[in-house]
Scaffold this motif. Structure first.
Motif, PDB file in Angstrom:
ATOM      1  N   SER A  97       0.885  -1.359  -0.155  1.00  0.00           N
ATOM      2  CA  SER A  97       0.035  -0.138   0.029  1.00  0.00           C
ATOM      3  C   SER A  97       0.875   1.265   0.038  1.00  0.00           C
ATOM      4  O   SER A  97       2.115   1.157   0.264  1.00  0.00           O
ATOM      5  N   ASP A  98       0.206   2.330  -0.493  1.00  0.00           N
ATOM      6  CA  ASP A  98       1.117   3.574  -0.495  1.00  0.00           C
ATOM      7  C   ASP A  98       1.107   3.974   0.946  1.00  0.00           C
ATOM      8  O   ASP A  98       0.201   4.122   1.717  1.00  0.00           O
ATOM      9  N   LYS A  99       2.342   4.783   1.348  1.00  0.00           N
ATOM     10  CA  LYS A  99       2.528   5.023   2.581  1.00  0.00           C
ATOM     11  C   LYS A  99       1.732   6.337   3.112  1.00  0.00           C
ATOM     12  O   LYS A  99       1.233   6.582   4.296  1.00  0.00           O
ATOM     13  N   THR A 100       1.610   7.167   2.233  1.00  0.00           N
ATOM     14  CA  THR A 100       0.686   8.347   2.392  1.00  0.00           C
ATOM     15  C   THR A 100      -0.735   8.337   2.318  1.00  0.00           C
ATOM     16  O   THR A 100      -1.542   8.557   3.289  1.00  0.00           O
ATOM     17  N   THR A 101      -1.429   7.739   1.441  1.00  0.00           N
ATOM     18  CA  THR A 101      -2.896   7.478   1.034  1.00  0.00           C
ATOM     19  C   THR A 101      -3.140   6.034   1.746  1.00  0.00           C
ATOM     20  O   THR A 101      -4.488   6.337   2.169  1.00  0.00           O
ATOM     21  N   GLY A 102      -2.221   5.285   2.175  1.00  0.00           N
ATOM     22  CA  GLY A 102      -2.802   3.810   2.571  1.00  0.00           C
ATOM     23  C   GLY A 102      -3.426   2.982   1.720  1.00  0.00           C
ATOM     24  O   GLY A 102      -3.909   2.069   1.843  1.00  0.00           O
ATOM     25  N   LYS A 103      -3.610   3.148   0.144  1.00  0.00           N
ATOM     26  CA  LYS A 103      -4.398   2.667  -0.668  1.00  0.00           C
ATOM     27  C   LYS A 103      -3.439   1.693  -1.435  1.00  0.00           C
ATOM     28  O   LYS A 103      -2.170   1.856  -1.458  1.00  0.00           O
ATOM     29  N   SER A 104      -3.949   0.637  -1.825  1.00  0.00           N
ATOM     30  CA  SER A 104      -3.176  -0.562  -2.403  1.00  0.00           C
ATOM     31  C   SER A 104      -2.618   0.159  -3.795  1.00  0.00           C
ATOM     32  O   SER A 104      -3.192   0.990  -4.529  1.00  0.00           O
ATOM     33  N   ARG A 105      -1.357  -0.449  -4.125  1.00  0.00           N
ATOM     34  CA  ARG A 105      -0.564  -0.042  -5.156  1.00  0.00           C
ATOM     35  C   ARG A 105      -0.838  -0.893  -6.409  1.00  0.00           C
ATOM     36  O   ARG A 105       0.138  -0.813  -7.163  1.00  0.00           O
TER      37      ARG A 105
END
Length: 333
Positions: A97-105
């Motif tokens: 996941s993206d560290k900033t948004t928390g969404k899956s990459r």
């Protein structure tokens, strides 16, 4: 002497007392295919040898760790592990996941406990997870994985003009009639998870991709869809971006030159600095101007005698003047 050596070797082999060093000397000149055949034969006959081979092969996680790409944005680590646990016991699995948004990459990793479980999973690298066809390969191969073949450009297709309600399953089901599909999915928006109206399909063979392109009836979900090579669409998109990126804009003029219709504002033009330096002309290129001649010598001043002006007495002139200044003489009587 030779008979004694042969007898000793025969006795050692018969008694099963061959040392490890002697076995290394026997195995060292053998090529790899023969060693693989020998160990696989012994492993199938003796379970202890098979367990030893399995433990050595699984010691390095490089041979057990898989890279999984093409995941849906809503796929979690739990759903990812559930999709791969049919191949064997999983040691670790996670979606990145993206560290900033928390969404899956859109990708993740699966590490099996045994190497043979990873090999079983790689036998069918494409797997449907949360409505999208994900693809796995050994993590040591990086992002390329199974798509490093030279003919990938002729097997990957761009599918445009899709209806918003077309899912990845429907897309793959429609195109599997032309051949086996390696991977494919509808492109979804990362934030809203809504279809972007296009997708990609990669066939396992070039012939299947040509059949999909040459199909005269390209209708899916009640719409005429666009089917072409993904590389050709990529080049067209890049050209469109370069064309639309050139936007006419008014550049500020130099100080002292007001723009038409705008109040005069003293601004400095873009990409120019004042004052500008001009390179000096080379001395040898132009002849020097001729020097001025020396001035004339000063002449000595000449003194003149003073001149006295005689003042005329006021009154009538002695000789009468006529018209035009001519003298007028009276006739004698």
């Amino acid at each position: 002497m030779e008979d004694v050596k042969k007898r000793k070797v025969g006795e050692g082999v018969g008694n099963g007392e061959t040392s490890e060093e002697e076995m290394r000397l026997l195995l060292d000149p053998l090529p790899k295919p023969q060693l693989v055949h020998l160990l696989s034969k012994l492993g199938s006959q003796y379970p202890s040898i098979a367990e030893e081979i399995r433990s050595i092969a699984s010691a390095d996680p490089v041979h057990r760790k898989l890279f999984v790409r093409g995941l849906a944005w809503n796929t979690t680590s739990e759903t990812l592990c559930a999709a791969f646990q049919v191949h064997g016991e999983i040691e670790e699995g996670a979606v990145i996941s993206d560290k900033t948004t928390g969404k899956s990459r859109g990708y993740g990793f699966i590490t099996f406990k045994h190497m043979e479980s990873a090999h079983n999973a790689l036998k069918a690298p494409s797997k449907m997870i949360d409505g999208r066809l994900a693809v796995c390969n050994l993590a040591c191969e990086g992002l390329s994985g199974a798509s490093t073949t030279p003919d990938l450009a002729q097997r990957k297709l761009y599918i445009g003009g899709l209806s918003p309600n077309i899912t990845s399953e429907e897309l793959l089901k429609y195109f599997e009639k032309h051949g086996d599909i390696e991977e494919g999915s509808v492109a979804y928006d990362k934030d809203t998870n809504v279809s972007r109206g296009f997708g990609f399909v990669t066939y396992k063979t070039v012939e299947a991709a040509k059949k999909a392109i040459d199909d005269p009836n390209k209708i899916l979900g009640g719409r005429n869809i666009i089917v072409k090579l993904a590389d050709s669409h990529k080049g067209k998109s890049l050209q469109t971006q370069l064309t639309t990126a050139v936007v006419p804009m008014a550049l500020p003029m130099a100080a002292g030159y007001p723009q038409p219709g705008n109040a005069h504002v003293s601004t400095t033009p873009v990409a120019y600095t004042y004052p500008q330096t001009v390179a000096s002309y080379p001395v040898s290129s132009y002849p020097s101007p001729p020097t001025a001649p020396a001035p004339y010598q000063a002449q000595p001043q000449i003194s003149y005698a003073p001149v006295t002006l005689k003042k005329e007495s006021l009154g009538l002139p002695s000789t009468p003047m006529g018209i035009g200044g001519y003298p007028y003489y009276l006739s004698k009587q």
